[in-house]
Design a protein around this motif. Structure first.
Motif, PDB file in Angstrom:
ATOM      1  N   LEU A   1      47.346  98.906  -3.080  1.00  0.00           N
ATOM      2  CA  LEU A   1      46.340  99.971  -3.050  1.00  0.00           C
ATOM      3  C   LEU A   1      44.925  99.412  -2.986  1.00  0.00           C
ATOM      4  O   LEU A   1      44.059  99.952  -2.292  1.00  0.00           O
ATOM      5  N   LEU A   2      44.691  98.330  -3.693  1.00  0.00           N
ATOM      6  CA  LEU A   2      43.372  97.696  -3.672  1.00  0.00           C
ATOM      7  C   LEU A   2      43.057  97.159  -2.274  1.00  0.00           C
ATOM      8  O   LEU A   2      41.933  97.303  -1.786  1.00  0.00           O
ATOM      9  N   ILE A   3      44.044  96.581  -1.625  1.00  0.00           N
ATOM     10  CA  ILE A   3      43.844  96.096  -0.251  1.00  0.00           C
ATOM     11  C   ILE A   3      43.513  97.254   0.679  1.00  0.00           C
ATOM     12  O   ILE A   3      42.600  97.160   1.509  1.00  0.00           O
TER      13      ILE A   3
ATOM     14  N   TRP B   1      36.618  99.364  -8.013  1.00  0.00           N
ATOM     15  CA  TRP B   1      36.411  98.766  -9.346  1.00  0.00           C
ATOM     16  C   TRP B   1      37.527  99.149 -10.308  1.00  0.00           C
ATOM     17  O   TRP B   1      37.968  98.331 -11.127  1.00  0.00           O
ATOM     18  N   THR B   2      38.006 100.389 -10.224  1.00  0.00           N
ATOM     19  CA  THR B   2      39.082 100.831 -11.113  1.00  0.00           C
ATOM     20  C   THR B   2      40.375 100.077 -10.826  1.00  0.00           C
ATOM     21  O   THR B   2      41.042  99.597 -11.751  1.00  0.00           O
ATOM     22  N   LEU B   3      40.722  99.951  -9.551  1.00  0.00           N
ATOM     23  CA  LEU B   3      41.949  99.243  -9.195  1.00  0.00           C
ATOM     24  C   LEU B   3      41.849  97.749  -9.531  1.00  0.00           C
ATOM     25  O   LEU B   3      42.830  97.150  -9.979  1.00  0.00           O
ATOM     26  N   ALA B   4      40.677  97.156  -9.323  1.00  0.00           N
ATOM     27  CA  ALA B   4      40.509  95.738  -9.656  1.00  0.00           C
ATOM     28  C   ALA B   4      40.635  95.518 -11.161  1.00  0.00           C
ATOM     29  O   ALA B   4      41.276  94.559 -11.611  1.00  0.00           O
TER      30      ALA B   4
ATOM     31  N   LEU C   1      44.289  95.955 -12.110  1.00  0.00           N
ATOM     32  CA  LEU C   1      45.061  94.785 -11.708  1.00  0.00           C
ATOM     33  C   LEU C   1      44.881  93.644 -12.696  1.00  0.00           C
ATOM     34  O   LEU C   1      45.845  93.011 -13.118  1.00  0.00           O
ATOM     35  N   LEU C   2      43.657  93.401 -13.110  1.00  0.00           N
ATOM     36  CA  LEU C   2      43.394  92.338 -14.077  1.00  0.00           C
ATOM     37  C   LEU C   2      44.074  92.624 -15.408  1.00  0.00           C
ATOM     38  O   LEU C   2      44.697  91.736 -16.006  1.00  0.00           O
TER      39      LEU C   2
ATOM     40  N   LEU D   1      54.345  97.132 -10.792  1.00  0.00           N
ATOM     41  CA  LEU D   1      53.039  97.796 -10.900  1.00  0.00           C
ATOM     42  C   LEU D   1      51.924  96.923 -10.336  1.00  0.00           C
ATOM     43  O   LEU D   1      51.005  97.420  -9.671  1.00  0.00           O
ATOM     44  N   ILE D   2      51.986  95.623 -10.574  1.00  0.00           N
ATOM     45  CA  ILE D   2      50.969  94.711 -10.054  1.00  0.00           C
ATOM     46  C   ILE D   2      50.991  94.702  -8.527  1.00  0.00           C
ATOM     47  O   ILE D   2      49.938  94.738  -7.882  1.00  0.00           O
TER      48      ILE D   2
END
Length: 118
Positions: free
Chosen positions: A17-19, A59-62, A65-66, A10-11
């Motif tokens: 996706l964030l990239i 912002w949602t994906l970041a 991820l965190l 998942l990470i």
């Protein structure tokens, strides 16, 4: 498949996706937002809405991820190792013998004055 492996997959997916979302954005009006708002009156979402979507998805994906990284720390299989470091184990410190200090009565040792003269 362990829980940690699922979190790891998942990470990696969220990071990819964030990239992609970050690379699509262009602060000068290019990228995906300019192709949707191309200059006609019939727009598929418009420039402003596309930029808002990309900004919110970044912002949602970041954040996701965190959170996944922090939660995956709980899922790590530590086994029955207990304390991993001997420095933290107080019993191990008290049972280890101290190293012997060699004592010499040799008078041929160099003094600071001798080394300065060389």
């Amino acid at each position: 498949m362990s829980t940690f492996t699922i979190f790891l997959v998942l990470i990696v997916v969220v990071a990819f996706l964030l990239i992609v979302v970050i690379m699509v954005q262009n602060p000068k009006g290019g990228g995906l937002s300019s192709s949707f708002g191309g200059g006609g009156t019939q727009q598929l979402g418009g420039v402003k809405k596309t930029t808002d979507f990309l900004d919110k998805s970044t912002w949602t994906l970041a954040t996701l991820l965190l959170v996944l990284i922090l939660v995956s720390n709980i899922a790590i299989d530590r086994g029955n190792a207990g304390i991993e470091s001997k420095a933290l184990d107080t019993d191990a410190q008290s049972t280890q013998p101290l190293p012997a200090v060699p004592t010499t009565n040799d008078t041929t040792t160099a003094t600071p004055e001798d080394s300065a003269a060389e």
